[in-house]
Design a protein around this motif. Structure first.
Motif, mmCIF file in Angstrom:
data_model
loop_
_atom_site.group_PDB
_atom_site.id
_atom_site.type_symbol
_atom_site.label_atom_id
_atom_site.label_comp_id
_atom_site.label_asym_id
_atom_site.label_seq_id
_atom_site.Cartn_x
_atom_site.Cartn_y
_atom_site.Cartn_z
ATOM 1 N N ILE A 34 0.859 -1.186 0.000
ATOM 2 C CA ILE A 34 0.000 0.000 0.000
ATOM 3 C C ILE A 34 0.894 1.234 0.000
ATOM 4 N N ARG A 35 0.695 2.108 -0.977
ATOM 5 C CA ARG A 35 1.538 3.300 -1.054
ATOM 6 C C ARG A 35 1.271 4.241 0.117
ATOM 7 N N LYS A 36 2.331 4.813 0.654
ATOM 8 C CA LYS A 36 2.200 5.746 1.772
ATOM 9 C C LYS A 36 1.368 6.953 1.372
ATOM 10 N N GLU A 37 1.500 7.387 0.111
ATOM 11 C CA GLU A 37 0.731 8.535 -0.352
ATOM 12 C C GLU A 37 -0.765 8.258 -0.279
ATOM 13 N N ASP A 38 -1.149 7.019 -0.598
ATOM 14 C CA ASP A 38 -2.568 6.653 -0.550
ATOM 15 C C ASP A 38 -3.081 6.652 0.893
ATOM 16 N N MET A 39 -2.255 6.173 1.809
ATOM 17 C CA MET A 39 -2.641 6.176 3.218
ATOM 18 C C MET A 39 -2.787 7.615 3.724
ATOM 19 N N LYS A 41 -3.541 10.249 1.955
ATOM 20 C CA LYS A 41 -4.746 10.830 1.371
ATOM 21 C C LYS A 41 -5.994 10.343 2.108
ATOM 22 N N LEU A 42 -5.964 9.091 2.534
ATOM 23 C CA LEU A 42 -7.100 8.521 3.262
ATOM 24 C C LEU A 42 -7.300 9.247 4.599
ATOM 25 N N VAL A 43 -6.201 9.475 5.296
ATOM 26 C CA VAL A 43 -6.268 10.181 6.576
ATOM 27 C C VAL A 43 -6.711 11.628 6.370
ATOM 28 N N MET A 44 -6.130 12.288 5.372
ATOM 29 C CA MET A 44 -6.473 13.684 5.103
ATOM 30 C C MET A 44 -7.931 13.817 4.691
ATOM 31 N N ASN A 45 -8.410 12.861 3.914
ATOM 32 C CA ASN A 45 -9.820 12.859 3.516
ATOM 33 C C ASN A 45 -10.735 12.845 4.738
ATOM 34 N N PHE A 46 -10.376 12.044 5.724
ATOM 35 C CA PHE A 46 -11.182 11.963 6.946
ATOM 36 C C PHE A 46 -11.137 13.281 7.718
ATOM 37 N N LEU A 47 -9.950 13.845 7.880
ATOM 38 C CA LEU A 47 -9.797 15.070 8.656
ATOM 39 C C LEU A 47 -10.538 16.242 8.013
ATOM 40 N N VAL A 48 -10.439 16.347 6.689
ATOM 41 C CA VAL A 48 -11.095 17.442 5.975
ATOM 42 C C VAL A 48 -12.610 17.284 6.018
ATOM 43 N N THR A 49 -13.097 16.085 5.727
ATOM 44 C CA THR A 49 -14.540 15.844 5.686
ATOM 45 C C THR A 49 -15.188 16.067 7.046
ATOM 46 N N GLU A 50 -14.507 15.631 8.097
ATOM 47 C CA GLU A 50 -15.057 15.768 9.445
ATOM 48 C C GLU A 50 -14.773 17.139 10.063
ATOM 49 N N GLY A 51 -13.931 17.928 9.394
ATOM 50 C CA GLY A 51 -13.727 19.303 9.825
ATOM 51 C C GLY A 51 -12.712 19.524 10.921
ATOM 52 N N PHE A 59 -1.193 17.591 10.056
ATOM 53 C CA PHE A 59 -0.914 16.377 9.284
ATOM 54 C C PHE A 59 -0.365 16.735 7.908
ATOM 55 N N ARG A 60 -0.905 17.803 7.308
ATOM 56 C CA ARG A 60 -0.416 18.226 5.993
ATOM 57 C C ARG A 60 1.067 18.572 6.062
ATOM 58 N N MET A 61 1.458 19.285 7.109
ATOM 59 C CA MET A 61 2.855 19.691 7.255
ATOM 60 C C MET A 61 3.768 18.493 7.511
ATOM 61 N N GLU A 62 3.279 17.533 8.295
ATOM 62 C CA GLU A 62 4.109 16.379 8.636
ATOM 63 C C GLU A 62 4.185 15.353 7.503
ATOM 64 N N SER A 63 3.113 15.226 6.748
ATOM 65 C CA SER A 63 3.066 14.195 5.705
ATOM 66 C C SER A 63 3.423 14.699 4.317
ATOM 67 N N GLY A 64 3.361 16.032 4.140
ATOM 68 C CA GLY A 64 3.675 16.578 2.829
ATOM 69 C C GLY A 64 2.582 16.371 1.806
ATOM 70 N N THR A 65 1.355 16.151 2.269
ATOM 71 C CA THR A 65 0.250 15.994 1.337
ATOM 72 C C THR A 65 -0.102 17.331 0.716
ATOM 73 N N LYS A 197 -18.783 13.734 0.124
ATOM 74 C CA LYS A 197 -19.609 14.140 1.263
ATOM 75 C C LYS A 197 -19.431 13.230 2.471
ATOM 76 N N ASP A 198 -18.890 12.044 2.264
ATOM 77 C CA ASP A 198 -18.642 11.119 3.370
ATOM 78 C C ASP A 198 -17.176 10.705 3.367
ATOM 79 N N PRO A 199 -16.539 10.615 4.548
ATOM 80 C CA PRO A 199 -15.139 10.178 4.601
ATOM 81 C C PRO A 199 -15.001 8.715 4.192
ATOM 82 N N LYS A 200 -13.871 8.375 3.591
ATOM 83 C CA LYS A 200 -13.657 7.013 3.110
ATOM 84 C C LYS A 200 -13.305 6.039 4.230
ATOM 85 N N LEU A 201 -12.657 6.548 5.285
ATOM 86 C CA LEU A 201 -12.142 5.669 6.329
ATOM 87 C C LEU A 201 -13.225 4.833 7.005
#
Length: 238
Positions: A34-39, A41-51, A59-65, A197-201
């Protein structure tokens, strides 16, 4: 994520029930790449969607997303909080400031916000104002849409009961009703901003549970029983 991928592959295989040791299971999991970039993005998707603004920025600063517009998250959460607190007029104003087309193109959402305004008037004992608002703002929409009319009738029925605890539609005054409306608004704003509209996690975790339940019929293997720790439990061999 690797656990889900591996489980699905196993389910698609033969029907004979197998016993898989924890050691073998972990080796096979390590083979699923599993690519680290995909993981990330999955985490960032949750954080953004849930606000979770602060967590998303950190997380953006630490992961470089990829860069995210924190202002849009903050504004969206302000709308959601306003609805949750019963300040529906303020929420509508904030939505229109973000994007007027959200309510212009979503009559169901606008009706539900107006319905929530009516509920708040009833909650605060403003009976005459509630009746006037229902007649002027909601009744015309009910005439155009049968489902809106039914929801309006259920809401107005609150006025017929002095003790809402004995009211068959008393749940409209519960906090869960505010949360339901707030979630609907949140989803509409996310869609307008080209976000999911819904987080993937959570969906991924549901898939994990489903896959394990399916595999239980075909194999004895190390399960994840506690999703919060993702710890692999040794298979019970009878």
């Amino acid at each position: 994520m690797a656990q889900v991928t591996f489980l699905v592959k196993l389910i698609m295989r033969g029907s004979s029930k197998k016993v898989i040791t924890k050691e073998d299971w972990e080796k096979k999991l390590n083979d699923v790449k599993i690519r680290k970039e995909d993981m990330n993005k999955l985490v960032m998707n949750f954080l953004v969607t849930e606000g979770y603004v602060d967590a998303a920025e950190k997380f953006r600063m630490e992961s470089g997303t990829e860069h995210i517009d924190l202002a849009t998250i903050t504004d969206r959460m302000a709308v959601k909080k306003a609805v949750q607190c019963g300040n529906v007029e303020d929420a509508i104003e904030k939505v229109n400031d973000l994007n007027p087309e959200i309510l212009d193109t979503n009559p169901q959402l606008f009706f539900h916000l107006q319905q929530q305004r009516l509920i708040e008037l009833i909650r605060n004992g403003k009976v005459e104002e509630a009746l006037e608002f229902a007649q002027e703002e909601l009744a015309p929409r009910g005439e155009e849409n049968q489902s809106f009319l039914e929801e309006l009738e259920r809401t107005v029925a609150l006025l017929a009961f002095e003790d809402v605890s004995n009211c068959p539609v008393g749940e409209l005054l519960d906090m869960s009703q505010r949360l339901k409306t707030a979630s609907e608004v949140n989803a509409a704003i996310l869609t307008s901003q080209s976000h999911e509209k819904d987080p993937k996690l959570p969906s991924l975790l549901k898939m994990l549970v489903w896959a394990q339940n399916q595999l239980d019929e075909k194999a004895v293997y190390p399960r994840i029983n506690d999703l919060s720790t993702a710890k692999l439990e040794d298979p019970s061999i009878s």
